[in-house]
Design a protein around this motif. Structure first.
Motif, PDB file in Angstrom:
ATOM      1  N   ALA A  23       0.813  -1.216   0.000  1.00  8.19           N
ATOM      2  CA  ALA A  23       0.000   0.000   0.000  1.00  8.19           C
ATOM      3  C   ALA A  23       0.846   1.265   0.000  1.00  8.19           C
ATOM      4  CB  ALA A  23      -0.940  -0.005   1.201  1.00  8.19           C
ATOM      5  N   ASP A  24       2.155   1.133   0.302  1.00  5.64           N
ATOM      6  CA  ASP A  24       3.040   2.298   0.306  1.00  5.64           C
ATOM      7  C   ASP A  24       3.686   2.547  -1.052  1.00  5.64           C
ATOM      8  OD1 ASP A  24       2.540   2.631   3.015  1.00  5.64           O
ATOM      9  OD2 ASP A  24       4.225   1.342   3.600  1.00  5.64           O
ATOM     10  N   ALA A  25       3.507   1.628  -2.001  1.00  3.56           N
ATOM     11  CA  ALA A  25       4.196   1.722  -3.289  1.00  3.56           C
ATOM     12  C   ALA A  25       3.405   2.548  -4.292  1.00  3.56           C
ATOM     13  CB  ALA A  25       4.437   0.330  -3.856  1.00  3.56           C
ATOM     14  N   ASP A  26       4.125   3.148  -5.226  1.00  3.60           N
ATOM     15  CA  ASP A  26       3.470   3.854  -6.331  1.00  3.60           C
ATOM     16  C   ASP A  26       2.957   2.872  -7.375  1.00  3.60           C
ATOM     17  OD1 ASP A  26       4.042   6.566  -5.435  1.00  3.60           O
ATOM     18  OD2 ASP A  26       6.138   6.093  -5.888  1.00  3.60           O
ATOM     19  N   THR A  27       3.738   1.788  -7.584  1.00  5.96           N
ATOM     20  CA  THR A  27       3.361   0.752  -8.549  1.00  5.96           C
ATOM     21  C   THR A  27       3.525  -0.614  -7.906  1.00  5.96           C
ATOM     22  OG1 THR A  27       4.067   2.089 -10.455  1.00  5.96           O
ATOM     23  CG2 THR A  27       3.868  -0.293 -10.798  1.00  5.96           C
ATOM     24  N   VAL A  28       2.523  -1.451  -8.032  1.00  5.37           N
ATOM     25  CA  VAL A  28       2.572  -2.831  -7.540  1.00  5.37           C
ATOM     26  C   VAL A  28       2.529  -3.763  -8.737  1.00  5.37           C
ATOM     27  CG1 VAL A  28       1.333  -4.628  -6.262  1.00  5.37           C
ATOM     28  CG2 VAL A  28       1.500  -2.299  -5.327  1.00  5.37           C
ATOM     29  N   ILE A  29       3.489  -4.671  -8.803  1.00  2.75           N
ATOM     30  CA  ILE A  29       3.551  -5.633  -9.908  1.00  2.75           C
ATOM     31  C   ILE A  29       3.271  -7.029  -9.366  1.00  2.75           C
ATOM     32  CG2 ILE A  29       5.021  -6.695 -11.657  1.00  2.75           C
ATOM     33  CD1 ILE A  29       6.477  -4.072 -11.942  1.00  2.75           C
ATOM     34  N   VAL A  30       2.325  -7.712 -10.008  1.00  3.42           N
ATOM     35  CA  VAL A  30       1.976  -9.082  -9.642  1.00  3.42           C
ATOM     36  C   VAL A  30       2.461  -9.992 -10.771  1.00  3.42           C
ATOM     37  CG1 VAL A  30       0.136 -10.695  -9.053  1.00  3.42           C
ATOM     38  CG2 VAL A  30      -0.061  -8.279  -8.408  1.00  3.42           C
ATOM     39  N   PRO A  31       3.474 -10.822 -10.523  1.00  6.91           N
ATOM     40  CA  PRO A  31       3.976 -11.714 -11.575  1.00  6.91           C
ATOM     41  C   PRO A  31       3.002 -12.844 -11.868  1.00  6.91           C
ATOM     42  CG  PRO A  31       5.115 -12.133  -9.514  1.00  6.91           C
ATOM     43  CD  PRO A  31       4.223 -10.947  -9.277  1.00  6.91           C
ATOM     44  N   GLY A  32       3.377 -13.730 -12.771  1.00  5.37           N
ATOM     45  CA  GLY A  32       2.494 -14.810 -13.181  1.00  5.37           C
ATOM     46  C   GLY A  32       2.116 -15.726 -12.022  1.00  5.37           C
ATOM     47  N   TRP A  33       0.848 -16.133 -12.027  1.00  4.42           N
ATOM     48  CA  TRP A  33       0.317 -17.062 -11.016  1.00  4.42           C
ATOM     49  C   TRP A  33       0.292 -18.447 -11.630  1.00  4.42           C
ATOM     50  CZ3 TRP A  33      -0.337 -17.735  -6.120  1.00  4.42           C
ATOM     51  CH2 TRP A  33      -1.277 -18.660  -5.636  1.00  4.42           C
ATOM     52  N   ALA A  34       1.043 -19.390 -11.027  1.00  2.00           N
ATOM     53  CA  ALA A  34       1.273 -20.686 -11.662  1.00  2.00           C
ATOM     54  C   ALA A  34       0.019 -21.550 -11.757  1.00  2.00           C
ATOM     55  CB  ALA A  34       2.382 -21.441 -10.926  1.00  2.00           C
ATOM     56  N   ASP A  35      -0.690 -21.707 -10.658  1.00  2.23           N
ATOM     57  CA  ASP A  35      -1.825 -22.638 -10.618  1.00  2.23           C
ATOM     58  C   ASP A  35      -3.119 -21.872 -10.848  1.00  2.23           C
ATOM     59  OD1 ASP A  35      -3.508 -24.736 -10.329  1.00  2.23           O
ATOM     60  OD2 ASP A  35      -2.861 -25.288  -8.308  1.00  2.23           O
ATOM     61  N   THR A  36      -3.448 -21.652 -12.109  1.00  4.18           N
ATOM     62  CA  THR A  36      -4.646 -20.868 -12.430  1.00  4.18           C
ATOM     63  C   THR A  36      -5.933 -21.619 -12.114  1.00  4.18           C
ATOM     64  OG1 THR A  36      -4.547 -21.635 -14.738  1.00  4.18           O
ATOM     65  CG2 THR A  36      -3.463 -19.533 -14.216  1.00  4.18           C
ATOM     66  N   ASP A  37      -5.834 -22.915 -11.802  1.00  7.56           N
ATOM     67  CA  ASP A  37      -7.031 -23.671 -11.415  1.00  7.56           C
ATOM     68  C   ASP A  37      -7.428 -23.394  -9.968  1.00  7.56           C
ATOM     69  OD1 ASP A  37      -7.242 -24.882 -13.890  1.00  7.56           O
ATOM     70  OD2 ASP A  37      -5.934 -26.540 -13.339  1.00  7.56           O
ATOM     71  N   GLN A  38      -6.496 -22.816  -9.217  1.00 11.69           N
ATOM     72  CA  GLN A  38      -6.753 -22.536  -7.806  1.00 11.69           C
ATOM     73  C   GLN A  38      -6.852 -21.034  -7.582  1.00 11.69           C
ATOM     74  OE1 GLN A  38      -7.227 -24.949  -5.494  1.00 11.69           O
ATOM     75  NE2 GLN A  38      -6.971 -26.485  -7.113  1.00 11.69           N
ATOM     76  N   ALA A  39      -7.713 -20.636  -6.675  1.00 11.76           N
ATOM     77  CA  ALA A  39      -7.827 -19.218  -6.321  1.00 11.76           C
ATOM     78  C   ALA A  39      -6.560 -18.774  -5.597  1.00 11.76           C
ATOM     79  CB  ALA A  39      -9.040 -18.988  -5.446  1.00 11.76           C
ATOM     80  N   PRO A  40      -6.028 -17.603  -5.909  1.00 16.78           N
ATOM     81  CA  PRO A  40      -4.852 -17.105  -5.189  1.00 16.78           C
ATOM     82  C   PRO A  40      -5.209 -16.845  -3.740  1.00 16.78           C
ATOM     83  CG  PRO A  40      -5.744 -15.412  -6.646  1.00 16.78           C
ATOM     84  CD  PRO A  40      -6.475 -16.673  -6.965  1.00 16.78           C
ATOM     85  N   PRO A  41      -4.237 -16.857  -2.843  1.00 14.88           N
ATOM     86  CA  PRO A  41      -4.532 -16.681  -1.414  1.00 14.88           C
ATOM     87  C   PRO A  41      -5.167 -15.335  -1.116  1.00 14.88           C
ATOM     88  CG  PRO A  41      -2.166 -16.587  -1.834  1.00 14.88           C
ATOM     89  CD  PRO A  41      -2.796 -17.062  -3.094  1.00 14.88           C
ATOM     90  N   ALA A  42      -6.082 -15.331  -0.168  1.00 19.82           N
ATOM     91  CA  ALA A  42      -6.819 -14.119   0.172  1.00 19.82           C
ATOM     92  C   ALA A  42      -5.894 -13.015   0.668  1.00 19.82           C
ATOM     93  CB  ALA A  42      -7.876 -14.436   1.225  1.00 19.82           C
ATOM     94  N   GLU A  43      -4.817 -13.390   1.379  1.00 23.41           N
ATOM     95  CA  GLU A  43      -3.908 -12.360   1.894  1.00 23.41           C
ATOM     96  C   GLU A  43      -3.238 -11.598   0.752  1.00 23.41           C
ATOM     97  OE1 GLU A  43      -0.771 -14.085   4.186  1.00 23.41           O
ATOM     98  OE2 GLU A  43      -0.411 -15.714   2.757  1.00 23.41           O
ATOM     99  N   LEU A  44      -3.014 -12.277  -0.373  1.00 25.46           N
ATOM    100  CA  LEU A  44      -2.419 -11.605  -1.525  1.00 25.46           C
ATOM    101  C   LEU A  44      -3.433 -10.710  -2.208  1.00 25.46           C
ATOM    102  CD1 LEU A  44      -0.126 -11.187  -3.579  1.00 25.46           C
ATOM    103  CD2 LEU A  44      -0.922 -13.245  -4.763  1.00 25.46           C
ATOM    104  N   THR A  45      -4.623 -11.234  -2.498  1.00 22.71           N
ATOM    105  CA  THR A  45      -5.629 -10.424  -3.187  1.00 22.71           C
ATOM    106  C   THR A  45      -6.072  -9.241  -2.322  1.00 22.71           C
ATOM    107  OG1 THR A  45      -7.378 -11.922  -2.412  1.00 22.71           O
ATOM    108  CG2 THR A  45      -6.461 -12.339  -4.603  1.00 22.71           C
ATOM    109  N   ASP A  46      -6.162  -9.454  -1.008  1.00 21.82           N
ATOM    110  CA  ASP A  46      -6.547  -8.351  -0.111  1.00 21.82           C
ATOM    111  C   ASP A  46      -5.498  -7.247  -0.135  1.00 21.82           C
ATOM    112  OD1 ASP A  46      -8.812  -9.740   0.566  1.00 21.82           O
ATOM    113  OD2 ASP A  46      -8.078 -10.403   2.524  1.00 21.82           O
ATOM    114  N   ALA A  47      -4.227  -7.641  -0.121  1.00 21.02           N
ATOM    115  CA  ALA A  47      -3.146  -6.656  -0.104  1.00 21.02           C
ATOM    116  C   ALA A  47      -3.071  -5.891  -1.415  1.00 21.02           C
ATOM    117  CB  ALA A  47      -1.816  -7.346   0.192  1.00 21.02           C
ATOM    118  N   VAL A  48      -3.285  -6.588  -2.531  1.00 18.91           N
ATOM    119  CA  VAL A  48      -3.259  -5.932  -3.842  1.00 18.91           C
ATOM    120  C   VAL A  48      -4.427  -4.952  -3.956  1.00 18.91           C
ATOM    121  CG1 VAL A  48      -3.554  -6.334  -6.324  1.00 18.91           C
ATOM    122  CG2 VAL A  48      -1.994  -7.779  -5.002  1.00 18.91           C
ATOM    123  N   ARG A  49      -5.604  -5.370  -3.485  1.00 20.14           N
ATOM    124  CA  ARG A  49      -6.778  -4.486  -3.509  1.00 20.14           C
ATOM    125  C   ARG A  49      -6.541  -3.251  -2.637  1.00 20.14           C
ATOM    126  NH1 ARG A  49     -10.000  -7.401  -0.943  1.00 20.14           N
ATOM    127  NH2 ARG A  49     -10.518  -8.788  -2.683  1.00 20.14           N
TER     128      ARG A  49
END
Length: 328
Positions: free
Chosen positions: A63-89
């Motif tokens: 939340a302190d960054a000007d730009t946040v980059i999310v690299p490729g997510w390997a297991d697209t069949d699985q939902a990414p962890p909530a702690e990651l999506t919450d932090a990105v949001r």
């Protein structure tokens, strides 16, 4: 100094992660000063294939960054962890520009950042992204999509294109070109350019069109019609259309058009043939027709495509292009 944070957790793709570190995490102040302040943010030491990556900060620091980059997510069949999506949001809500590379788009979509926005990802995963996130307008035919505060890229080389696009936005074209020369990659490929022509020749097999496909590819210079293809396949035009849908997912004319464009791409990359010659060889008739259809399908004119994708394997001279390296 602008800050860039790489959001990581277990299950990220190492290529896209390494690419972001190479572009934004390397000290390039000898080329562009000031350069980015870079950090890696994750919940714990992150397992990336056989490597272990130690983050600089926790995910809350995104939340302190000007730009946040999310690299490729390997297991697209699985939902990414909530702690990651919450932090990105939370980072986006705090004003950060949020960027996904390749299948990182699944993380942005799970965070709700792509709802009612146009987005892309690796062409092999666009269908799944659209199925799982129907509020997202998925564009499978572009290298990257810039929505201002939310940006997404296709896979691998397109992720580099998006990173250079960010540099261009922040530091101008001249500096982006310096970085591209250092990395030995093309300085600019427009985001609207097609990833791939996504209707390849189907895998050979025991289906009614197995013999037709190679015959068509050997006669692309001819003005073929649906009736010609049906006659060659020894079936009615209606049955031909039905089989084409089953095998290729498209119509005979659409498939034929794509094969002509694909052949034109190959000739532009590997030969010195003029656009007129290529138009004749691909059944397009005239250079004007080829330019119109090529631009509409690929997103750039034939001459631009040739300058960008000219293969180093071509044995002949490359007039005016001797120093250009084919994109990785």
């Amino acid at each position: 100094m602008s800050s860039v944070a790489l959001a990581v957790t277990d299950g990220m793709l190492h290529f896209e992660m390494s690419l972001a570190i190479e572009v934004f995490g390397t000290d390039l102040t000898h080329l562009v000063d000031p350069w980015y302040q870079f950090s890696v943010c994750g919940p714990h030491p992150v397992r990336v294939d056989r490597f272990l990556l130690e983050p600089d900060h926790g995910l809350d620091r995104l939340a302190d960054a000007d730009t946040v980059i999310v690299p490729g997510w390997a297991d697209t069949d699985q939902a990414p962890p909530a702690e990651l999506t919450d932090a990105v949001r939370a980072a986006h809500e705090a004003g950060a520009r949020v960027v996904s590379l390749c299948t990182g788009a699944f993380v942005l979509a799970a965070a709700g950042l792509l709802d009612h926005r146009r987005a892309t990802t690796h062409w092999a995963h666009t269908g799944e992204l659209a199925r799982r996130h129907p509020k997202v307008t998925v564009d499978p035919d572009v290298l990257y999509v810039d929505n201002g505060s939310v940006l997404t890229s296709a896979g691998k080389a397109a992720a580099m294109d998006l990173c250079l696009h960010l540099v261009r936005l922040d530091h101008g074209s001249a500096n982006a070109n310096k970085i591209a020369r250092r990395l030995v990659v093309p300085p600019h490929r427009d985001g609207g350019q097609a990833q791939f022509i996504a209707t390849p020749v189907p895998t050979p097999g025991n289906h009614p069109l197995a013999d037709l496909f190679p015959w068509v590819l050997g006669h692309l210079d001819e003005p073929l019609t649906v009736e010609d293809l049906a006659r060659r396949a020894r079936m009615s035009s209606r049955h031909l259309g039905r089989h084409f849908r089953q095998v290729t997912g498209t119509t005979p004319l659409q498939w034929l058009h794509i094969q002509r464009i694909r052949h034109a791409q190959e000739l532009l990359e590997a030969t010195d043939d003029t656009v007129d010659t290529i138009a004749a060889a691909t059944g397009m008739g005239t250079a004007t027709t080829l330019r119109r259809h090529f631009h509409r399908t690929v997103g750039v004119p034939p001459d631009t495509y040739r300058r960008t994708f000219r293969t180093r394997a071509h044995p002949g001279p490359h007039p005016g292009n001797q120093n250009e390296k084919a994109p990785l």
